[in-house]
Design a protein around this motif. Structure first.
Motif, PDB file in Angstrom:
ATOM      1  N   LYS A 123      10.416  -4.919  -3.972  1.00 13.54           N
ATOM      2  CA  LYS A 123       9.745  -4.037  -3.028  1.00 13.54           C
ATOM      3  C   LYS A 123       8.981  -2.960  -3.790  1.00 13.54           C
ATOM      4  N   VAL A 124       7.996  -2.382  -3.115  1.00  4.95           N
ATOM      5  CA  VAL A 124       7.180  -1.338  -3.732  1.00  4.95           C
ATOM      6  C   VAL A 124       7.951  -0.019  -3.713  1.00  4.95           C
ATOM      7  N   LEU A 125       8.000   0.673  -4.873  1.00  9.56           N
ATOM      8  CA  LEU A 125       8.686   1.959  -4.970  1.00  9.56           C
ATOM      9  C   LEU A 125       7.794   2.975  -5.670  1.00  9.56           C
TER      10      LEU A 125
ATOM     11  N   CYS B 103       0.802  -1.211   0.000  1.00 11.27           N
ATOM     12  CA  CYS B 103       0.000   0.000   0.000  1.00 11.27           C
ATOM     13  C   CYS B 103       0.837   1.264   0.000  1.00 11.27           C
ATOM     14  N   CYS B 104       2.143   1.142   0.257  1.00  8.20           N
ATOM     15  CA  CYS B 104       2.966   2.338   0.266  1.00  8.20           C
ATOM     16  C   CYS B 104       4.398   2.009  -0.115  1.00  8.20           C
ATOM     17  N   CYS B 105       5.128   3.043  -0.523  1.00  6.26           N
ATOM     18  CA  CYS B 105       6.523   2.881  -0.930  1.00  6.26           C
ATOM     19  C   CYS B 105       7.357   2.357   0.233  1.00  6.26           C
ATOM     20  N   SER B 106       8.181   1.350  -0.029  1.00  6.47           N
ATOM     21  CA  SER B 106       9.017   0.757   1.016  1.00  6.47           C
ATOM     22  C   SER B 106      10.073   1.715   1.531  1.00  6.47           C
ATOM     23  N   ASN B 107      10.424   2.737   0.726  1.00 12.76           N
ATOM     24  CA  ASN B 107      11.454   3.693   1.135  1.00 12.76           C
ATOM     25  C   ASN B 107      10.898   4.869   1.922  1.00 12.76           C
ATOM     26  N   CYS B 108       9.887   5.534   1.353  1.00 12.60           N
ATOM     27  CA  CYS B 108       9.414   6.785   1.962  1.00 12.60           C
ATOM     28  C   CYS B 108       7.989   6.715   2.495  1.00 12.60           C
ATOM     29  N   GLY B 109       7.237   5.653   2.139  1.00  4.92           N
ATOM     30  CA  GLY B 109       5.881   5.501   2.648  1.00  4.92           C
ATOM     31  C   GLY B 109       4.802   6.172   1.824  1.00  4.92           C
ATOM     32  N   LYS B 110       5.174   6.781   0.708  1.00  5.24           N
ATOM     33  CA  LYS B 110       4.184   7.454  -0.151  1.00  5.24           C
ATOM     34  C   LYS B 110       3.237   6.432  -0.769  1.00  5.24           C
ATOM     35  N   VAL B 111       1.952   6.788  -0.877  1.00  2.64           N
ATOM     36  CA  VAL B 111       0.963   5.881  -1.464  1.00  2.64           C
ATOM     37  C   VAL B 111       1.294   5.607  -2.935  1.00  2.64           C
ATOM     38  N   VAL B 112       1.252   4.322  -3.320  1.00 10.81           N
ATOM     39  CA  VAL B 112       1.574   3.902  -4.681  1.00 10.81           C
ATOM     40  C   VAL B 112       0.370   3.183  -5.286  1.00 10.81           C
ATOM     41  N   GLU B 113       0.028   3.548  -6.524  1.00  8.43           N
ATOM     42  CA  GLU B 113      -1.092   2.896  -7.201  1.00  8.43           C
ATOM     43  C   GLU B 113      -0.787   1.422  -7.408  1.00  8.43           C
TER      44      GLU B 113
END
Length: 275
Positions: free
Chosen positions: A261-263, A238-248
């Motif tokens: 990982k999600v980026l 549900c969020c970027c593994s680095n910064c936590g920003k929401v990712v589609e």
């Protein structure tokens, strides 16, 4: 580039300083969320960014970034509210260092340092913000091995007294209003977690299973109060593994498959820029 989350911006001929809202509501799916009843999510941050094109633009630009947890910002702003003379007499400078185990640079991890001082030796005294990016070998439990540290880049930005005062007052006011506005969402998320716990007899041994995010029914509450659904079936989706920003979902699935990982787009660009 459009940045709707921008809270403050100051520009010089070859440099830009920006403060952004990277705040997130606690959704109670992460352990740090349900172990402590905080309105802020695990990756809720106030972000400082310096873009320095002194040596060139695009891939030659130096980008310094540093993220503050809301509690860290509260402590920081109380110190920055002092006038420059008081600051020098009481503190001299502020120095913070953070290691990010989620952002790998080869076999090392990213290490960020920020130093804030009040420079009186100039014709007009100014606040100086220095952001340094480096890398080091991670320790097994927490932090990094200082003996392996290597500095990668460093940049700075000068703010006058009025700019510093404007930045601190606005960001602090925004954070307070954000918390007030998102408090109802936080309460709903907490009640939903309590209901999940009741249905599963508060069984902590199986907590990771019954509290896993269901992509078809559960959603993540972002700082804007909107909900976005994901089909990855876990919190990392549900969020970027680095910064936590929401990712589609579509982007999350692609980066998860390609990089493990999600980026978000910003962190993906940074990944290639650091190579």
């Amino acid at each position: 580039m459009i940045n709707a989350n921008q809270l403050f911006k100051a520009g010089r001929e070859t440099k830009i300083f920006e403060v952004s809202d990277r705040l997130q509501v606690n959704d109670f799916y992460n352990e740090s969320g349900y172990r402590m009843s905080s309105i802020h999510g695990k990756f809720s941050r106030i972000k400082f960014t310096i873009v320095d094109i002194t040596k060139g633009s695009k891939d030659k630009a130096i980008i310094g970034e540093f993220n503050f947890k809301p509690t860290e910002w509260e402590l920081l702003q109380s110190k920055l509210k002092l006038n420059g003379i008081e600051f020098n007499e009481k503190l001299k400078k502020i120095n913070m260092t953070k290691a990010n185990p989620y952002n790998k640079i080869g076999d090392k991890i990213e290490v960020k340092t920020i130093v804030i001082s009040y420079e009186t030796g100039l014709r007009v005294p100014r606040w100086k913000i220095v952001i340094t990016t480096g890398k080091a070998a991670p320790k097994e439990e927490f932090g990094y091995d200082k003996k392996t540290y290597t500095k990668l880049s460093e940049t700075n930005f000068m703010l006058d007294d009025l700019e510093m005062k404007e930045m601190v007052l606005y960001v602090s006011k925004f954070l307070k209003l954000w918390e007030e506005n998102n408090f109802s969402t936080f309460i709903k998320n907490r009640e939903a977690f309590i209901n999940r716990a009741k249905k599963n007899n508060y069984d902590e041994e199986s907590l990771d299973k019954w509290n896993a995010k269901n992509s078809t029914t559960d959603s993540f509450s972002s700082s804007s109060g909107t909900n976005k659904q994901y089909a990855t079936g876990n919190q990392k989706g549900c969020c970027c593994s680095n910064c936590g920003k929401v990712v589609e979902k579509s982007k999350a699935d692609i980066t998860l498959k390609s990089f493990g990982k999600v980026l978000c787009s910003e962190c993906l660009q940074k990944k290639f820029r650091n190579k």
